[in-house]
Design a protein around this motif. Structure first.
Motif, short mmCIF file in Angstrom:
data_model
loop_
_atom_site.label_atom_id
_atom_site.label_comp_id
_atom_site.label_asym_id
_atom_site.label_seq_id
_atom_site.Cartn_x
_atom_site.Cartn_y
_atom_site.Cartn_z
N ASP A 74 -5.30 1.14 -3.44
CA ASP A 74 -3.86 0.96 -3.62
C ASP A 74 -3.07 2.03 -2.88
OD1 ASP A 74 -3.84 -1.25 -5.75
OD2 ASP A 74 -5.16 0.26 -6.64
N THR A 75 -3.65 3.24 -2.82
CA THR A 75 -3.03 4.36 -2.13
C THR A 75 -4.04 4.93 -1.14
OG1 THR A 75 -1.62 4.95 -4.01
CG2 THR A 75 -2.03 6.67 -2.38
N VAL A 76 -3.63 5.06 0.12
CA VAL A 76 -4.45 5.70 1.14
C VAL A 76 -3.76 7.02 1.51
CG1 VAL A 76 -5.47 5.54 3.43
CG2 VAL A 76 -5.28 3.49 1.99
N VAL A 89 -5.84 2.25 7.84
CA VAL A 89 -5.26 2.18 6.49
C VAL A 89 -5.36 0.77 5.96
CG1 VAL A 89 -3.12 2.37 5.17
CG2 VAL A 89 -3.73 4.16 6.81
N TRP A 125 -8.90 -0.04 4.66
CA TRP A 125 -9.20 0.58 3.36
C TRP A 125 -8.39 -0.10 2.24
CZ3 TRP A 125 -11.29 3.03 7.36
CH2 TRP A 125 -12.40 3.85 7.14
N ALA A 126 -7.16 -0.48 2.55
CA ALA A 126 -6.35 -1.17 1.54
C ALA A 126 -6.93 -2.55 1.22
CB ALA A 126 -4.92 -1.31 2.04
N ASP A 127 -7.40 -3.25 2.23
CA ASP A 127 -8.00 -4.57 2.00
C ASP A 127 -9.25 -4.46 1.14
OD1 ASP A 127 -6.04 -5.81 3.46
OD2 ASP A 127 -7.23 -5.99 5.29
N VAL A 152 2.35 -0.27 8.24
CA VAL A 152 1.46 -0.61 7.12
C VAL A 152 2.16 -1.61 6.22
CG1 VAL A 152 0.24 0.29 5.10
CG2 VAL A 152 0.30 1.61 7.23
N THR A 169 0.83 -1.19 0.00
CA THR A 169 0.00 0.00 0.00
C THR A 169 0.87 1.25 0.00
OG1 THR A 169 -1.64 -1.20 1.31
CG2 THR A 169 -1.84 1.21 1.23
N THR A 170 0.56 2.18 -0.88
CA THR A 170 1.21 3.48 -0.87
C THR A 170 0.51 4.37 0.14
OG1 THR A 170 1.86 3.27 -3.18
CG2 THR A 170 1.80 5.49 -2.27
N LEU A 171 1.30 5.14 0.89
CA LEU A 171 0.75 6.00 1.93
C LEU A 171 1.11 7.45 1.62
CD1 LEU A 171 -0.85 5.60 4.57
CD2 LEU A 171 1.33 5.64 5.79
#
Length: 289
Positions: A260-262, A251, A254-256, A288, A2-4
């Motif tokens: 891809d980006t939160v 995070v 939401w990623a699950d 994360v 996941t991109t943060l």
């Protein structure tokens, strides 16, 4: 993985941007997101400054309202950013807030038609094509960029089902607004995939979602006020307030669901915007997956 990212909210004055960019860049934040909200701050001007003030953080604009901007001007601005800072800019476009578009005399009768014509022309111009089109809203007569970029992602901000499908069909990524819950992310991903399938697209298509977040001693109180400001009802799971573990757990949810980006969206009254960038990069990011 996941991109943060995190948002520099435009309720902060423009002169605050430099120190926030420096904090994001030095702390190792992956993406710093900017908004072009009426009538606060320009997306392109702030993006150019942020890119110039930083070395490695990606700078994203989510989003530029298309009724506001001639598509050839947008193509010129994006091409310039992409060539000056290769691989570090991400630009999204979208309908814009319709009441704001009406205020400036730019509201379109059919926003979806405008967005389709606009994104098609914009991507063609950025790809180096010479475009002639006489659409309902977009009119170009043999227009081509002298300096097209190499690699120019165009994201689309979307909420409604038709716009989500259009984003999957035409865009390189989709931006979902703050207030998009976990189940809404799953549903959006399905609509986006329908558009991609209809267009025969198999290339990667990142989905970005904003998540309201607050940390610090007064995080709960600030987030409660933010929920009132946005009109969220009790029990609506669209925010997180707490320490790094609480934010990282949110995070992950939401990623699950398919993000891809939160992008963590601080409250406008966060007492330490620079510290928020460091918090996201240094304390949340390691937690994360």
């Amino acid at each position: 993985m996941t991109t943060l990212g995190a948002v520099f909210v435009p309720q902060l004055p423009p002169e605050r941007l430099r120190s926030v960019v420096r904090a994001a860049d030095e702390s190792g934040l992956e993406e710093l997101w900017l908004w072009e909200d009426c009538f606060l701050e320009s997306g392109v001007a702030t993006a150019a400054a942020a890119l110039a003030w930083s070395e490695r953080v990606r700078i994203a604009v989510g989003l530029l309202p298309v009724p506001f901007r001639n598509v050839a001007v947008t193509a010129m601005e994006l091409a310039t950013l992409y060539r000056l800072f290769p691989g570090r800019a991400i630009i999204g476009v979208g309908h814009g807030v319709q009441d704001w578009m009406a205020q400036v005399g730019a509201r379109a009768e059919s926003p979806i038609t405008l967005l389709r014509e606009y994104v098609t022309a914009l991507r063609g111009l950025l790809a180096g094509e010479r475009i002639t089109v006489d659409g309902r809203y977009v009119h170009l007569d043999g227009v081509a960029l002298d300096w097209p970029p190499s690699g120019a992602p165009v994201y689309v901000g979307a909420t409604g089902q038709r716009t989500l499908r259009l984003a999957g069909e035409l865009a390189d990524g989709t931006i979902l607004t703050g207030g998009t819950g976990v189940e809404a992310v799953r549903a959006a991903r399905q609509r986006i995939d329908e558009g991609r399938q209809a267009a025969g697209r198999t290339d990667p298509h990142p989905v970005v979602v904003y998540l309201h977040a607050a940390t610090g001693d007064d995080a709960e109180a600030r987030m409660a006020a933010e929920r009132v400001r946005w009109g969220y009802h009790d029990g609506q799971d669209v925010t997180v307030a707490g320490d790094a573990h609480a934010v990282a757990d949110a995070v992950a949810r939401w990623a699950d669901a398919g993000a891809d980006t939160v992008v963590l969206q601080p409250t406008p009254d966060d007492p330490d915007p620079e510290g928020f960038m460091r918090f996201v990069a240094e304390r949340v990011r390691p937690l994360v997956a």
